[in-house]
Enzyme design. Structure first.
Site, short mmCIF file in Angstrom:
data_model
loop_
_atom_site.label_atom_id
_atom_site.label_comp_id
_atom_site.label_asym_id
_atom_site.label_seq_id
_atom_site.Cartn_x
_atom_site.Cartn_y
_atom_site.Cartn_z
N ALA A 67 21.50 -20.79 -16.64
CA ALA A 67 20.20 -20.41 -17.19
C ALA A 67 20.17 -20.41 -18.71
O ALA A 67 19.10 -20.50 -19.31
CB ALA A 67 19.80 -19.04 -16.66
N GLY A 126 21.67 -22.72 -20.53
CA GLY A 126 21.93 -24.08 -20.99
C GLY A 126 20.67 -24.79 -21.45
O GLY A 126 19.59 -24.20 -21.47
N ASN A 150 34.23 -28.61 -9.85
CA ASN A 150 32.92 -28.39 -9.23
C ASN A 150 33.04 -27.92 -7.80
O ASN A 150 32.19 -27.16 -7.32
CB ASN A 150 32.07 -29.66 -9.33
N GLN A 167 29.26 -20.85 -4.68
CA GLN A 167 27.81 -20.65 -4.69
C GLN A 167 27.21 -20.90 -3.30
O GLN A 167 26.28 -20.21 -2.89
CB GLN A 167 27.16 -21.53 -5.77
N VAL A 200 20.97 -29.58 -9.41
CA VAL A 200 20.73 -30.45 -10.57
C VAL A 200 22.05 -30.81 -11.24
O VAL A 200 22.26 -31.92 -11.70
CB VAL A 200 19.79 -29.74 -11.58
N ASP A 246 15.39 -39.82 -11.79
CA ASP A 246 15.54 -41.27 -11.62
C ASP A 246 14.23 -41.86 -11.10
O ASP A 246 13.78 -42.91 -11.54
CB ASP A 246 16.68 -41.56 -10.64
N HIS A 276 22.77 -39.94 -7.44
CA HIS A 276 22.29 -39.77 -8.81
C HIS A 276 23.41 -40.20 -9.75
O HIS A 276 24.23 -39.39 -10.18
CB HIS A 276 21.87 -38.34 -9.08
P1 NAI Z 1 24.44 -27.24 -20.63
O1 NAI Z 1 25.90 -27.41 -20.85
O2 NAI Z 1 23.52 -27.14 -21.79
O3 NAI Z 1 24.19 -25.96 -19.73
C1 NAI Z 1 24.91 -25.69 -18.57
C2 NAI Z 1 25.02 -24.20 -18.44
O4 NAI Z 1 25.59 -23.91 -17.17
C3 NAI Z 1 25.92 -23.55 -19.49
O5 NAI Z 1 25.20 -22.51 -20.13
C4 NAI Z 1 27.09 -23.00 -18.68
O6 NAI Z 1 27.59 -21.79 -19.20
C5 NAI Z 1 26.44 -22.80 -17.32
N1 NAI Z 1 27.38 -22.81 -16.20
C6 NAI Z 1 28.49 -23.57 -16.02
N2 NAI Z 1 29.10 -23.24 -14.88
C7 NAI Z 1 28.36 -22.28 -14.31
C8 NAI Z 1 28.49 -21.53 -13.12
N3 NAI Z 1 29.53 -21.71 -12.29
N4 NAI Z 1 27.54 -20.61 -12.84
C9 NAI Z 1 26.51 -20.41 -13.68
N5 NAI Z 1 26.35 -21.08 -14.83
C10 NAI Z 1 27.25 -22.00 -15.13
O7 NAI Z 1 24.04 -28.45 -19.66
P2 NAI Z 1 22.57 -28.97 -19.31
O8 NAI Z 1 22.20 -30.02 -20.27
O9 NAI Z 1 21.66 -27.83 -19.10
O10 NAI Z 1 22.87 -29.71 -17.93
C11 NAI Z 1 23.24 -28.98 -16.78
C12 NAI Z 1 23.72 -29.93 -15.70
O11 NAI Z 1 22.67 -30.78 -15.26
C13 NAI Z 1 24.85 -30.86 -16.12
O12 NAI Z 1 25.80 -30.90 -15.04
C14 NAI Z 1 24.18 -32.19 -16.25
O13 NAI Z 1 25.09 -33.26 -16.04
C15 NAI Z 1 23.17 -32.11 -15.15
N6 NAI Z 1 22.03 -33.03 -15.22
C16 NAI Z 1 21.56 -33.55 -14.04
C17 NAI Z 1 20.49 -34.41 -14.00
C18 NAI Z 1 19.99 -34.98 -12.70
O14 NAI Z 1 19.09 -35.83 -12.76
N7 NAI Z 1 20.47 -34.59 -11.53
C19 NAI Z 1 19.83 -34.80 -15.25
C20 NAI Z 1 20.36 -34.19 -16.44
C21 NAI Z 1 21.43 -33.33 -16.41
#
Ligand code: NAI
Length: 327
Positions: free
Chosen positions: A12, A14, A107, A114, A131, A161, A189
């Site tokens: 949340a 991020g 992961n 989760q 996501v 996408d 994805h």
């Molecule tokens: P970000 O790094 O800015 O934020 C991710 C946040 O998740 C961080 O604040 C981190 O502390 C938190 N986090 C990590 N592990 C966690 C856990 N086990 N429980 C709760 N929080 C946790 O990354 P951003 O840019 O917000 O992206 C998030 C994810 O979304 C990435 O994996 C990225 O690759 C993915 N993504 C997926 C897309 C899709 O189309 N499916 C498109 C764009 C991004």
């Protein structure tokens, strides 16, 4: 006045979270008459927890009439309690030099925990959208870790996408995005996804016939959509966040409120459709009605499409095989 629903969001604090929470709280996801309680999950470290508090201060400062409550958590079993919706955004994306096995293991640990927490404490009707990348495989892990919840409650995000493909087709044909129907993105994805406009129409007219250029399809369109994420990182120095949040809103809104007969793309567990093995979390064309989705069946798959689908499926099966020993 409707009873509030509980929306859990992980990651949340991020970048996607920052582009997502305000739109959920303003009613863009579940409707302008649906109050929400946000149950926000971040990792326990001081930095992210402090940043989350800051985001919550800003949510307060918006005075959203539909925001009926808000909680910060570091434990999934607390964040997912009675959740009606769960948007699993936080994950460990692949870093520079990170081996595939390491990525899957990290992961695996997150999404097993989760999935189990959802199984233990969420609403039995919880709608889960993953996501965080690798999104399909993370959703698969969570689904497999939650045997007490229906499989169909677990979905992965391919909507970004899908929206990217719609936008490219609109630009190519000179038509309005809103008029483009029946587009689908098959598979994982990842850059192997197969964006398919063979069935797409504008006011009933065939988009494929309008474009009539297989060269453009194979050498411009597919690579543009497939590598769009990398292009945005290259341009912005950060991965797509606002468009990813927008796609998450679209995905959940259509699932919850219906797609009005329109096809949308969702990553959902296969029941064997199109030769995709059961349980594989695969991008399919779906329609949504009354809070459920249905895979569009019976579409013809030509040789070119069959090959593209084979490639993205093989990648996905490789990922899912890579985590089987953890499950
Ligand atoms: P970000 O790094 O800015 O934020 C991710 C946040 O998740 C961080 O604040 C981190 O502390 C938190 N986090 C990590 N592990 C966690 C856990 N086990 N429980 C709760 N929080 C946790 O990354 P951003 O840019 O917000 O992206 C998030 C994810 O979304 C990435 O994996 C990225 O690759 C993915 N993504 C997926 C897309 C899709 O189309 N499916 C498109 C764009 C991004």
């Amino acid at each position: 006045r409707k009873k509030p629903v509980r929306v859990a969001v992980t990651g949340a604090a991020g970048q996607i979270g920052y582009a997502l929470l305000f739109r959920i709280a303003s009613g863009e996801m579940l409707g302008k008459d649906q109050p929400v309680i946000l149950q926000l999950l971040e990792v326990p470290a001081d930095g992210p927890q402090k940043a989350l508090k800051g985001v919550m201060m800003e949510l307060d400062d918006c005075a959203f009439p539909l925001l009926a409550g808000m909680q910060a958590h570091s434990d999934p079993a607390a964040a997912f309690r009675d959740a009606d919706y769960a948007l699993l955004v936080g994950s460990r994306p692949r870093g520079p030099g990170m081996e595939r096995a390491e990525l899957l293991a990290v992961n695996g640990a997150i999404f097993i925990a989760q999935g189990r927490a959802l199984d233990a404490v969420a609403s039995r009707d919880v709608k889960v959208l993953v996501v965080g990348n690798p999104a399909n495989t993370n959703a698969y892990i969570a689904m497999k870790s939650a045997p007490g919840l229906p499989r169909k409650n677990f979905t992965a995000m391919l909507r970004l996408d899908h929206n990217r493909a719609v936008s490219q087709i609109a630009a190519k044909t000179g038509k309005a995005v809103a008029d483009i129907e029946k587009l689908v993105v098959w598979g994982n994805h990842s850059p192997t996804m197969y964006a398919d406009y063979r069935f797409a129409t504008v006011h009933g007219e065939s988009v494929a016939r309008m474009i009539d250029d297989q060269e453009w399809n194979a050498n411009v369109f597919l690579p543009t959509v497939g590598k769009r994420g990398a292009a945005i990182i290259e341009a912005r120095g950060l991965s797509s966040a606002a468009s990813a949040a927008n796609a998450a809103i679209d995905h959940m809104r259509d699932w919850a409120l219906g797609s009005n007969g329109k096809w949308v793309t969702m990553g959902v567990p296969s029941d064997g459709q199109y030769g995709i093995p059961g349980d594989t979390l695969f991008g399919f064309p779906v329609t949504c009605e009354n809070g459920t989705y249905k895979i569009v069946e019976g579409l013809e798959i030509d040789a070119f499409s069959q090959e593209r689908i084979r490639i993205t499926l093989a990648e996905l099966q490789g990922e899912q095989d890579g985590v089987k020993h953890l499950l």
